[in-house]
Scaffold this active site. Structure first.
Site, PDB file in Angstrom:
ATOM      1  N   ASP A  55      41.162  44.027  36.531  1.00  0.00           N
ATOM      2  CA  ASP A  55      40.546  43.201  35.494  1.00  0.00           C
ATOM      3  C   ASP A  55      41.233  43.415  34.159  1.00  0.00           C
ATOM      4  O   ASP A  55      41.230  42.524  33.297  1.00  0.00           O
ATOM      5  CB  ASP A  55      39.053  43.499  35.399  1.00  0.00           C
ATOM      6  CG  ASP A  55      38.363  42.929  36.627  1.00  0.00           C
ATOM      7  OD1 ASP A  55      38.329  43.611  37.658  1.00  0.00           O
ATOM      8  OD2 ASP A  55      37.932  41.753  36.564  1.00  0.00           O
TER       9      ASP A  55
HETATM   10  O1  MRU Z   1      32.910  41.284  39.134  1.00  0.00           O
HETATM   11  P1  MRU Z   1      34.046  40.520  39.757  1.00  0.00           P
HETATM   12  O2  MRU Z   1      33.752  40.024  41.126  1.00  0.00           O
HETATM   13  O3  MRU Z   1      34.549  39.430  38.825  1.00  0.00           O
HETATM   14  O4  MRU Z   1      35.208  41.589  39.880  1.00  0.00           O
HETATM   15  C1  MRU Z   1      36.427  41.206  40.441  1.00  0.00           C
HETATM   16  C2  MRU Z   1      37.411  42.309  40.523  1.00  0.00           C
HETATM   17  O5  MRU Z   1      37.174  43.413  40.125  1.00  0.00           O
HETATM   18  C3  MRU Z   1      38.772  41.934  41.028  1.00  0.00           C
HETATM   19  O6  MRU Z   1      39.350  43.009  41.717  1.00  0.00           O
HETATM   20  C4  MRU Z   1      39.682  41.581  39.839  1.00  0.00           C
HETATM   21  O7  MRU Z   1      39.053  40.676  38.984  1.00  0.00           O
HETATM   22  C5  MRU Z   1      40.985  41.007  40.294  1.00  0.00           C
HETATM   23  S1  MRU Z   1      40.821  39.394  41.008  1.00  0.00           S
HETATM   24  C6  MRU Z   1      42.390  38.862  41.383  1.00  0.00           C
END
Ligand code: MRU
Length: 362
Positions: free
Chosen positions: A247
């Site tokens: 993220d």
């Molecule tokens: O809370 P989320 O489902 O948005 O978290 C997603 C993640 O942590 C993913 O690993 C990250 O955003 C990478 S997506 C290519």
């Protein structure tokens, strides 16, 4: 054909509502910035790149449909800037929307300053900017997939590999193909993938609901495990590497990703298994020096206490629900896979700076 979580044509945006998967495949229309914000906040769309793409396309659609004839250049500029700030506030940890807001904000200010600027021209250029994101993300994901797959195969030598992954980083989290799941897709396409283990990803089950769905959809050989089974899977199942998404990757390589990533990296190090982060440069934030500066989103306690709206936790218990954790850079032993190649955490900052200097961006 691979799953399409975002359907866009000029003036129309639909997203696959990820809260309903895997039981129901329902596309929902997003026709305004407010609806884009709400879909991101409610996690109908999630995953760092997809959040930014849907945010910017919701702006493009509203802009297209509202027209430009009655607006001044300055009104339009301010509407875009305000909309971007609003979209950034939907979720704090993934940097992609904030970066897109910064870059599109800079672009719109420059365009508005041009001598030839008209509201119509400004509208057109903002829409095109947002549309270009969609295409670029897809192209970058394919590069990430190929760089990651080749790097791993060079490390482990001949034979098929087994990969463990966490959360959902596939077509549902991006414009298509995916990041960590893109590497898995590339390995599979090359005929070099033995098996995938995907974690359930408690508390919100993105692994069980979404990654498992994508793996079945793509007919990739895979097994679902509970998060608490990761160490024993590494010990017993000949795991060749762990690939996760990100993220926010900061300057020293510390990486915020779905909660549980940190413990996977610790377990991988213990077992001598290379641990990779796969992320486009749009998920990197060189303005932060280290991971302690990253704001971690905390989500409602019901995600932990309830399953499908039914309470399973003992009433009265306290809950802490951070949606992400920070994996220290020294645990990222395989490397950070970007569209430019695979880098050790210590090399990332220089590599990204060099790549953006080449492009002539900042
Ligand atoms: O809370 P989320 O489902 O948005 O978290 C997603 C993640 O942590 C993913 O690993 C990250 O955003 C990478 S997506 C290519």
């Amino acid at each position: 054909m691979s799953l399409q979580a975002i359907r866009y044509r000029r003036g129309s945006l639909q997203i696959l509502n990820q809260l309903l998967l895997p039981q129901q495949s329902l596309y929902e229309e997003i026709s305004s910035v407010r609806q884009g914000w709400e879909a991101i906040r409610a996690m109908k769309v999630r995953g760092a790149p997809a959040i930014a793409i849907v945010g910017c396309l919701s702006l493009a659609v509203e802009l297209h449909n509202k027209g430009s004839s009655e607006q001044s250049v300055s009104d339009l500029e301010h509407w875009v800037l305000d909309s971007l700030s609003y979209l950034v506030s939907a979720r704090p940890t993934a940097v992609n929307m904030a970066r897109a807001a910064q870059e599109l904000g800079h672009f719109v200010r420059q365009e508005a300053k041009c001598k030839e600027a008209t509201a119509k021209r400004l509208q057109e250029s903002v829409i095109s900017w947002a549309e270009a994101m969609l295409e670029k993300d897809l192209k970058d994901n394919r590069s990430i997939g190929d760089h990651g797959a080749q790097h791993l195969l060079q490390q482990v030598g001949p034979g098929k590999v087994t990969v463990l992954t966490h959360c959902n980083t596939g077509s549902l989290a991006t414009s298509g193909y995916g990041t960590a799941l893109g590497v898995i897709r590339s390995l599979h396409a090359m005929g070099c993938l033995e098996h995938v283990y995907c974690t359930e990803t408690r508390p919100y089950n993105q692994g069980a609901r979404l990654t498992a769905y994508e793996l079945v959809y793509e007919q990739i050989p895979a097994t679902l495990i509970a998060d608490s089974m990761a160490s024993v899977t590494m010990k017993e199942k000949k795991v060749s590497a762990v690939f996760v998404g990100a993220d926010r990757v900061v300057a020293n390589g510390d990486t915020a990703n779905k909660v549980g990533t940190y413990q996977l990296a610790i377990a991988a190090k213990y077992h001598g298994i290379p641990f990779y982060v796969a992320a486009p440069s749009t998920s990197c934030d060189l303005s932060l020096k280290h991971g302690r500066q990253i704001v971690i989103e905390e989500r409602p306690s019901q995600e932990l206490t309830d399953v499908n709206g039914v309470r399973v936790a003992a009433p009265g218990i306290g809950v802490w629900n951070p949606a992400f954790d920070v994996c220290p850079h020294d645990l990222i032993t395989g490397g950070i896979v970007t569209e430019f190649g695979v880098f050790a955490p210590a090399e990332l900052q220089a590599a990204l700076t060099q790549a953006s200097n080449k492009k002539g961006t900042h």
